[in-house]
Design a protein around this motif. Structure first.
Motif, PDB file in Angstrom:
ATOM      1  N   MET A   1       0.825  -1.204   0.000  1.00 12.46           N
ATOM      2  CA  MET A   1       0.000   0.000   0.000  1.00 12.46           C
ATOM      3  C   MET A   1       0.863   1.259   0.000  1.00 12.46           C
ATOM      4  SD  MET A   1      -2.960  -1.339   2.650  1.00 12.46           S
ATOM      5  CE  MET A   1      -4.155  -0.059   2.338  1.00 12.46           C
ATOM      6  N   ASN A   2       0.301   2.329  -0.536  1.00 10.38           N
ATOM      7  CA  ASN A   2       1.024   3.594  -0.677  1.00 10.38           C
ATOM      8  C   ASN A   2       0.966   4.462   0.573  1.00 10.38           C
ATOM      9  OD1 ASN A   2       1.758   3.564  -3.669  1.00 10.38           O
ATOM     10  ND2 ASN A   2      -0.456   3.244  -3.780  1.00 10.38           N
ATOM     11  N   TYR A   3      -0.159   4.430   1.270  1.00 12.39           N
ATOM     12  CA  TYR A   3      -0.391   5.386   2.344  1.00 12.39           C
ATOM     13  C   TYR A   3      -0.291   4.714   3.710  1.00 12.39           C
ATOM     14  CZ  TYR A   3      -1.865   8.485  -1.376  1.00 12.39           C
ATOM     15  OH  TYR A   3      -1.884   9.263  -2.514  1.00 12.39           O
ATOM     16  N   LYS A   4       0.614   5.238   4.542  1.00 11.29           N
ATOM     17  CA  LYS A   4       0.925   4.674   5.852  1.00 11.29           C
ATOM     18  C   LYS A   4      -0.308   4.608   6.748  1.00 11.29           C
ATOM     19  CE  LYS A   4       3.928   5.479   9.858  1.00 11.29           C
ATOM     20  NZ  LYS A   4       4.957   6.388  10.437  1.00 11.29           N
ATOM     21  N   ALA A   5      -1.141   5.666   6.729  1.00  9.21           N
ATOM     22  CA  ALA A   5      -2.311   5.718   7.618  1.00  9.21           C
ATOM     23  C   ALA A   5      -3.285   4.584   7.341  1.00  9.21           C
ATOM     24  CB  ALA A   5      -3.019   7.067   7.474  1.00  9.21           C
ATOM     25  N   LEU A   6      -3.338   4.128   6.099  1.00  6.47           N
ATOM     26  CA  LEU A   6      -4.209   3.009   5.743  1.00  6.47           C
ATOM     27  C   LEU A   6      -3.495   1.674   5.949  1.00  6.47           C
ATOM     28  CD1 LEU A   6      -5.839   4.392   2.466  1.00  6.47           C
ATOM     29  CD2 LEU A   6      -6.626   4.641   4.823  1.00  6.47           C
ATOM     30  N   ALA A   7      -2.214   1.627   5.585  1.00  2.00           N
ATOM     31  CA  ALA A   7      -1.447   0.381   5.672  1.00  2.00           C
ATOM     32  C   ALA A   7      -1.295  -0.099   7.111  1.00  2.00           C
ATOM     33  CB  ALA A   7      -0.075   0.565   5.027  1.00  2.00           C
ATOM     34  N   GLU A   8      -1.034   0.829   8.027  1.00  2.00           N
ATOM     35  CA  GLU A   8      -0.799   0.433   9.413  1.00  2.00           C
ATOM     36  C   GLU A   8      -2.020  -0.238  10.032  1.00  2.00           C
ATOM     37  OE1 GLU A   8       0.558   3.871  11.543  1.00  2.00           O
ATOM     38  OE2 GLU A   8       2.661   3.467  11.078  1.00  2.00           O
ATOM     39  N   LYS A   9      -3.201   0.308   9.767  1.00  2.00           N
ATOM     40  CA  LYS A   9      -4.426  -0.292  10.306  1.00  2.00           C
ATOM     41  C   LYS A   9      -4.690  -1.653   9.668  1.00  2.00           C
ATOM     42  CE  LYS A   9      -6.266   2.420  13.444  1.00  2.00           C
ATOM     43  NZ  LYS A   9      -6.660   1.954  14.783  1.00  2.00           N
ATOM     44  N   ALA A  10      -4.508  -1.741   8.348  1.00  2.00           N
ATOM     45  CA  ALA A  10      -4.712  -3.018   7.662  1.00  2.00           C
ATOM     46  C   ALA A  10      -3.726  -4.060   8.187  1.00  2.00           C
ATOM     47  CB  ALA A  10      -4.538  -2.836   6.155  1.00  2.00           C
ATOM     48  N   ARG A  11      -2.491  -3.645   8.408  1.00  3.75           N
ATOM     49  CA  ARG A  11      -1.467  -4.560   8.926  1.00  3.75           C
ATOM     50  C   ARG A  11      -1.837  -5.049  10.338  1.00  3.75           C
ATOM     51  NH1 ARG A  11       2.426  -1.475   8.139  1.00  3.75           N
ATOM     52  NH2 ARG A  11       2.996  -2.283   6.082  1.00  3.75           N
ATOM     53  N   TYR A  12      -2.357  -4.151  11.156  1.00  3.72           N
ATOM     54  CA  TYR A  12      -2.744  -4.526  12.515  1.00  3.72           C
ATOM     55  C   TYR A  12      -3.817  -5.611  12.504  1.00  3.72           C
ATOM     56  CZ  TYR A  12      -4.857  -4.255  17.155  1.00  3.72           C
ATOM     57  OH  TYR A  12      -5.383  -4.575  18.389  1.00  3.72           O
ATOM     58  N   TYR A  13      -4.858  -5.407  11.692  1.00  2.00           N
ATOM     59  CA  TYR A  13      -5.973  -6.349  11.692  1.00  2.00           C
ATOM     60  C   TYR A  13      -5.692  -7.616  10.890  1.00  2.00           C
ATOM     61  CZ  TYR A  13      -8.861  -2.941  14.067  1.00  2.00           C
ATOM     62  OH  TYR A  13      -9.359  -2.079  15.002  1.00  2.00           O
ATOM     63  N   LYS A  14      -4.653  -7.621  10.072  1.00  4.27           N
ATOM     64  CA  LYS A  14      -4.316  -8.805   9.284  1.00  4.27           C
ATOM     65  C   LYS A  14      -3.152  -9.598   9.866  1.00  4.27           C
ATOM     66  CE  LYS A  14      -5.795  -7.328   4.635  1.00  4.27           C
ATOM     67  NZ  LYS A  14      -6.185  -8.586   3.977  1.00  4.27           N
ATOM     68  N   GLN A  15      -2.245  -8.898  10.622  1.00  4.98           N
ATOM     69  CA  GLN A  15      -1.013  -9.567  11.027  1.00  4.98           C
ATOM     70  C   GLN A  15      -0.759  -9.564  12.532  1.00  4.98           C
ATOM     71  OE1 GLN A  15       2.108  -7.688   8.717  1.00  4.98           O
ATOM     72  NE2 GLN A  15       1.157  -8.218   6.756  1.00  4.98           N
ATOM     73  N   ASP A  16      -1.228  -8.560  13.247  1.00  2.00           N
ATOM     74  CA  ASP A  16      -1.025  -8.506  14.683  1.00  2.00           C
ATOM     75  C   ASP A  16      -1.952  -9.502  15.385  1.00  2.00           C
ATOM     76  OD1 ASP A  16       0.115  -6.650  17.056  1.00  2.00           O
ATOM     77  OD2 ASP A  16      -1.976  -7.178  17.475  1.00  2.00           O
ATOM     78  N   GLU A  17      -1.437 -10.183  16.402  1.00  2.00           N
ATOM     79  CA  GLU A  17      -2.219 -11.223  17.075  1.00  2.00           C
ATOM     80  C   GLU A  17      -3.532 -10.686  17.640  1.00  2.00           C
ATOM     81  OE1 GLU A  17      -1.762 -14.410  20.797  1.00  2.00           O
ATOM     82  OE2 GLU A  17      -0.004 -13.310  20.046  1.00  2.00           O
ATOM     83  N   LYS A  18      -3.473  -9.533  18.305  1.00  2.00           N
ATOM     84  CA  LYS A  18      -4.685  -8.952  18.878  1.00  2.00           C
ATOM     85  C   LYS A  18      -5.638  -8.465  17.788  1.00  2.00           C
ATOM     86  CE  LYS A  18      -2.683  -7.490  23.302  1.00  2.00           C
ATOM     87  NZ  LYS A  18      -2.394  -6.337  24.186  1.00  2.00           N
ATOM     88  N   GLY A  19      -5.075  -7.857  16.746  1.00  2.00           N
ATOM     89  CA  GLY A  19      -5.904  -7.365  15.650  1.00  2.00           C
ATOM     90  C   GLY A  19      -6.605  -8.488  14.914  1.00  2.00           C
ATOM     91  N   VAL A  20      -5.888  -9.583  14.678  1.00  2.00           N
ATOM     92  CA  VAL A  20      -6.468 -10.750  14.002  1.00  2.00           C
ATOM     93  C   VAL A  20      -7.588 -11.340  14.858  1.00  2.00           C
ATOM     94  CG1 VAL A  20      -6.021 -13.122  13.263  1.00  2.00           C
ATOM     95  CG2 VAL A  20      -4.412 -11.303  12.660  1.00  2.00           C
ATOM     96  N   ALA A  21      -7.366 -11.419  16.170  1.00  2.00           N
ATOM     97  CA  ALA A  21      -8.396 -11.948  17.067  1.00  2.00           C
ATOM     98  C   ALA A  21      -9.645 -11.074  17.034  1.00  2.00           C
ATOM     99  CB  ALA A  21      -7.842 -12.037  18.488  1.00  2.00           C
ATOM    100  N   THR A  22      -9.452  -9.758  16.980  1.00  2.00           N
ATOM    101  CA  THR A  22     -10.582  -8.828  16.902  1.00  2.00           C
ATOM    102  C   THR A  22     -11.380  -9.049  15.627  1.00  2.00           C
ATOM    103  OG1 THR A  22      -9.430  -7.140  18.200  1.00  2.00           O
ATOM    104  CG2 THR A  22     -11.250  -6.394  16.805  1.00  2.00           C
ATOM    105  N   MET A  23     -10.671  -9.176  14.492  1.00  2.00           N
ATOM    106  CA  MET A  23     -11.361  -9.374  13.214  1.00  2.00           C
ATOM    107  C   MET A  23     -12.083 -10.714  13.183  1.00  2.00           C
ATOM    108  SD  MET A  23     -11.479  -6.895  11.118  1.00  2.00           S
ATOM    109  CE  MET A  23     -12.251  -7.943   9.883  1.00  2.00           C
TER     110      MET A  23
END
Length: 277
Positions: free
Chosen positions: A190-212
């Motif tokens: 992704m080009n934009y950090k503000a969008l990429a960071e949130k997507a990365r959290y919910y796709k790759q971070d353990e807590k973010g993945v659990a939330t999704m």
């Protein structure tokens, strides 16, 4: 592997494929993401002076008749301008009447009793569509009201704005890069950090993945409840129709046997039965 484990694995696979153009994923990623919402609005509107003060996702707004709409992203900026950002993968969901309805709900929500209508702030309804619904091969389509004076058209200037963003657009500019990010499954691309960071959290971070995964489970349960309620209501209507056709019970008596239906609903069924007789 148990059924529960299989469903969880399916959720993990589905999560990998989710994009901002999927409204459920977008609303999760933009909830309280002021920087991300500002980025989207600044690029779409071509303005750098937007400062967001409030963000609410999946917000229910109703009019006086009880007709409602759920806004994907409802934001308010520092000048009290209101923004409704809608994601539509289906062309049918981005029709002109839908845009008009959402715009009217925003206005009804903004204006409070005693407020002067001349002080109502501008409102923006923005549809980001997966396809080029306007078929004009343009990145953005701006819809405005005009006054026809002879052969001339003058901007009405009522402060109500509707925009359609073409999700297929891939020009080498900010809007092209934004639409790339909306269709991107890999945050690293992704080009934009503000969008990429949130997507990365919910796709790759353990807590973010659990939330999704919990959100997807809740959505499945809600869909199952709605399907069960729909089936129950259909059965109740069919039962009521059969009883009305037999003509041996009053509507009040049928209402006691079929408590899911009100007398008003039973009268409507009775009228339908009489018309088909």
């Amino acid at each position: 592997m148990s059924t529960t484990a299989q469903i969880h694995q399916q959720d993990l696979e589905r999560l990998k494929s989710l994009r901002y153009i999927d409204d459920d994923f977008m609303t999760v990623c933009l909830a309280d993401n002021y920087e991300g919402v500002e980025l989207i609005l600044r690029i779409v509107l071509g303005r750098e002076d937007i400062t967001i003060k409030s963000v609410r996702t999946q917000e229910l707004l109703k009019n006086l008749q009880g007709r409602s709409a759920i806004l994907d992203v409802h934001a308010v900026d520092s000048t009290k301008k209101e923004f409704d950002v809608e994601i539509q993968r289906s062309d049918a969901g981005a029709g002109a009447k839908r845009a008009r309805h959402n715009s009217s709900l925003l206005d009804a929500h903004i204006l409070k009793p005693g407020d002067d209508t001349e002080d109502i702030p501008d409102s923006y309804v923005i549809f980001i569509t997966e396809n080029d619904v306007m078929k004009g091969n343009q990145p953005i389509y701006s819809v405005e009201r005009y006054v026809t004076i002879g052969e001339n058209k003058v901007l009405f200037g009522d402060g109500s704005h509707i925009l359609y963003v073409n999700g297929k657009y891939r020009g080498n500019d900010e809007i092209g890069k934004l639409m790339h990010d909306f269709s991107c499954t890999d945050p690293d691309d992704m080009n934009y950090k503000a969008l990429a960071e949130k997507a990365r959290y919910y796709k790759q971070d353990e807590k973010g993945v659990a939330t999704m995964c919990k959100i997807m489970e809740d959505m499945r349960n809600e869909a199952a409840r709605e399907a069960a309620q729909k089936a129950e209501l259909k059965s109740a209507r069919e039962t009521a129709e059969r009883l009305i056709k037999k003509g041996k019970m009053t509507l009040e008596e049928i209402a006691e046997c079929v408590p899911l239906l009100s007398l008003e609903e039973l009268r409507e069924i009775e009228m339908k039965v009489m018309q088909l007789a």
